[in-house]
Write a protein that holds these residues in place. Structure first.
Motif, mmCIF file in Angstrom:
data_model
loop_
_atom_site.group_PDB
_atom_site.id
_atom_site.type_symbol
_atom_site.label_atom_id
_atom_site.label_comp_id
_atom_site.label_asym_id
_atom_site.label_seq_id
_atom_site.Cartn_x
_atom_site.Cartn_y
_atom_site.Cartn_z
ATOM 1 N N LEU A 236 0.839 -1.211 0.000
ATOM 2 C CA LEU A 236 0.000 0.000 0.000
ATOM 3 C C LEU A 236 0.869 1.254 0.000
ATOM 4 O O LEU A 236 0.584 2.222 -0.705
ATOM 5 N N GLY B 134 2.097 2.183 -3.299
ATOM 6 C CA GLY B 134 1.095 2.631 -4.277
ATOM 7 C C GLY B 134 0.683 1.558 -5.265
ATOM 8 O O GLY B 134 0.351 1.856 -6.415
ATOM 9 N N ILE C 252 -4.608 -3.013 -3.308
ATOM 10 C CA ILE C 252 -5.922 -2.489 -2.894
ATOM 11 C C ILE C 252 -7.028 -3.428 -3.370
ATOM 12 O O ILE C 252 -7.949 -3.756 -2.625
ATOM 13 N N VAL D 65 -9.466 1.960 2.327
ATOM 14 C CA VAL D 65 -9.133 1.031 1.243
ATOM 15 C C VAL D 65 -10.265 1.004 0.201
ATOM 16 O O VAL D 65 -10.007 0.945 -1.009
ATOM 17 N N GLY E 60 -9.808 3.843 -2.010
ATOM 18 C CA GLY E 60 -8.707 3.566 -2.938
ATOM 19 C C GLY E 60 -9.168 2.686 -4.090
ATOM 20 O O GLY E 60 -8.810 2.912 -5.256
ATOM 21 N N GLU F 187 -9.388 3.918 -8.216
ATOM 22 C CA GLU F 187 -8.503 3.317 -9.222
ATOM 23 C C GLU F 187 -8.884 3.664 -10.670
ATOM 24 O O GLU F 187 -8.027 4.131 -11.430
ATOM 25 N N HIS G 171 1.071 9.327 -10.048
ATOM 26 C CA HIS G 171 0.032 8.300 -9.961
ATOM 27 C C HIS G 171 0.250 7.417 -8.732
ATOM 28 O O HIS G 171 -0.689 7.149 -7.974
ATOM 29 N N GLY G 172 1.494 6.996 -8.523
ATOM 30 C CA GLY G 172 1.805 6.155 -7.354
ATOM 31 C C GLY G 172 1.457 6.869 -6.052
ATOM 32 O O GLY G 172 0.839 6.291 -5.152
ATOM 33 N N VAL H 175 -2.320 7.034 -5.597
ATOM 34 C CA VAL H 175 -2.893 5.749 -5.154
ATOM 35 C C VAL H 175 -2.684 5.582 -3.651
ATOM 36 O O VAL H 175 -3.602 5.167 -2.929
ATOM 37 N N VAL H 176 -1.483 5.925 -3.173
ATOM 38 C CA VAL H 176 -1.202 5.822 -1.724
ATOM 39 C C VAL H 176 -2.182 6.705 -0.947
ATOM 40 O O VAL H 176 -2.811 6.266 0.014
ATOM 41 N N SER I 272 -5.079 7.813 -1.858
ATOM 42 C CA SER I 272 -6.488 7.430 -2.019
ATOM 43 C C SER I 272 -6.907 6.335 -1.036
ATOM 44 O O SER I 272 -8.087 6.219 -0.722
ATOM 45 N N ALA I 273 -5.930 5.524 -0.564
ATOM 46 C CA ALA I 273 -6.289 4.400 0.318
ATOM 47 C C ALA I 273 -5.968 4.681 1.781
ATOM 48 O O ALA I 273 -6.091 3.786 2.620
#
Lengths: 226, 244
Positions: A132, A135, A140, B26, B29, B33, B47-48, B51-52, B54-55
């Motif tokens: 996580l 990323g 997820i 989560v 996240g 996506e 983007h990475g 994503v981190v 978002s969760a």
């Protein structure tokens, strides 16, 4: 008493699993509301009257605890299905009380199972912490599908337990008519107390109270006409 | 499938990984996506990071989560600084939670349940159940769609978009509607159950009801209505056992 044959048990298991999932995970379409879960379970078990009588009573209990924030609440969905399975086929005034007692215990067990699944989810997230933090979208997705599977398993296990216990109890419990009716009256009184509690708490003293009183007047009129 | 539609569908499972550490994090996240996919080609590092973010921890009412999801996704594309996006997410938790709880859990759901119970009492039965599901889910799906669209079009200005929207007004009227519907349902349900037991049965159930109401209010969370019901049934069994 419900006939515990595969053509009744399998649809009830499927319905219980869906209802268990609906409470929190997906899709929260309100099929887990006891009045819905009970009506459909009654139709499957061949006794719609029992489904509605139990579903409506459990709805009164469910109104007392709304899922605000992280509040802990009983899971009435699979519990309602188990109660309907136990009470179906018996005149409702005799089966409602014992079905309610059985269902309320299952509802508490269901609420506890939610906590177990939530702790299980937290442990899975801790195991995937590195992915996580990096990323990884796939991590997820794995967590999400795993958690949905666990919740489906929870709903299935609860319903299976409810049906096995209902099948056993329906063979072994013998109550005289007077006790069965007394049980039903206690169940109805308790359910009404829960509903009044929730209504009073929600109405407060502002404009809601005026609307509540207006609603009560309409309800009394309906009660007289019924 | 359209990315926004995929995100909307995933929002229906936003509580799928609910837990006491990240709460909806989560699930958010997972829903984010599809919205963040295009960022991967443009700026893989960003983007990475997105994503981190978002969760991470997030909590609000699930039916309004789209507002936060849309707003943060747009902010990611607009290259807003990461800490600012985190602050936006944090700032949205309480208001979206509170408004969603008031609109849905304290308003729409009890209102529709009250109406459904009255309809069942009046003999509508399965028709009432179907109408309940159809009405609730139509409103819920529309709210989800509106939330995501509004969040994506408002971005960092989502707070102003929420205050000027229909949400505060809807909360004002849905509470009294719930009070009215539940007020109508309780006497109707009581008559539906107690009609066949005669006065003696009705008085007995009313006695249990009054005791239950008084005791659960007196003892507070220590004696919930479920605990009271189970306790009353155990007492009943004991009384019957000793012949009372």
């Amino acid at each position: 008493m419900t006939e515990f044959s595969p053509h009744v048990v399998l649809p009830l298991l499927l319905w219980g699993t869906l209802v268990g999932l609906d409470l929190v995970s997906v899709p929260q379409a309100m099929i887990s509301r006891p009045v819905v879960a009970g009506a459909v379970a009654g139709a499957i078990a061949g006794d719609i009257e029992a489904g509605f009588r139990i579903g409506v009573l459990f709805e009164l209990f469910a109104l007392d605890v709304m899922p605000f924030g992280a509040v802990r609440y009983p899971d009435y969905g699979p519990a309602t299905i188990g109660a309907v399975a136990l009470a179906a086929g018996t005149p409702w005034e005799l089966g409602l009380g014992i079905g309610t007692a059985f269902g309320l215990i299952l509802a508490v067990l269901g609420g506890w199972s939610l906590q177990v699944v939530r702790r299980w989810n937290a442990r899975s997230i801790q195991r995937q912490a590195a992915a996580l933090a990096a990323g990884e979208s796939s991590a997820i997705r794995r967590l999400q599908y795993g958690a949905l599977f666990r919740d489906a398993l929870r709903g299935f296990t609860l319903t299976l337990t409810a049906l096995v216990l209902a099948s056993t109890l329906s063979e072994s419990i013998r109550l005289d008519r007077q006790t069965a009716v007394a049980f039903t009256l206690v169940a109805i009184g308790s359910g009404l107390a829960a509903a009044v509690n929730s209504v009073v708490r929600a109405s407060g003293r502002g404009p809601r109270l005026k609307w509540l009183i207006a609603g009560l007047a309409v309800g009394l009129l309906i009660a007289v006409l019924l | 499938m359209n990315r926004r539609l995929r995100a909307l569908l995933r929002l229906f499972a936003v509580q799928g990984t609910w837990n006491y550490e990240r709460m909806l994090g989560v699930g958010m996240g997972y829903a984010a996506e599809p919205l963040l996919e295009d960022l991967k080609a443009v700026d893989p590092v960003r983007h990475g990071e997105a994503v981190v973010r978002s969760a991470e921890f997030f909590n609000c009412h699930p039916n309004l989560a789209g507002l936060a999801l849309g707003a943060t996704a747009r902010a990611e594309y607009e290259a807003v600084a990461g800490p600012q996006i985190v602050r936006l997410r944090t700032a949205l938790c309480s208001p979206l939670g509170s408004m969603g709880d008031q609109l849905f859990w304290a308003g729409l759901v009890p209102a529709l349940v009250g109406i459904t119970l009255v309809a069942v009492m009046l003999g509508a039965r399965m028709g009432a159940i179907a109408a309940f599901l159809l009405t609730y889910n139509s409103i819920r799906i529309w709210t989800g769609y509106w939330s995501l669209r509004t969040g994506m079009s408002a971005g960092m200005k989502v707070g102003a978009a929420i205050s000027s929207s229909w949400l505060p007004k809807a909360i004002e009227w849905v509470g009294p509607a719930a009070g009215f519907a539940l007020g109508a349902a309780v006497p109707a349900v009581a008559a539906w159950y107690l009609g066949i037991f005669g006065w003696a049965g009705a008085i007995g159930a009313a006695g249990v009801g009054v005791a239950g109401f008084a005791l659960t209010r007196w003892f507070g969370p220590g004696l919930t209505s479920v605990r009271f019901a189970l306790l009353a049934m155990i007492l009943l069994l004991l009384f019957r056992r000793i012949g009372l």
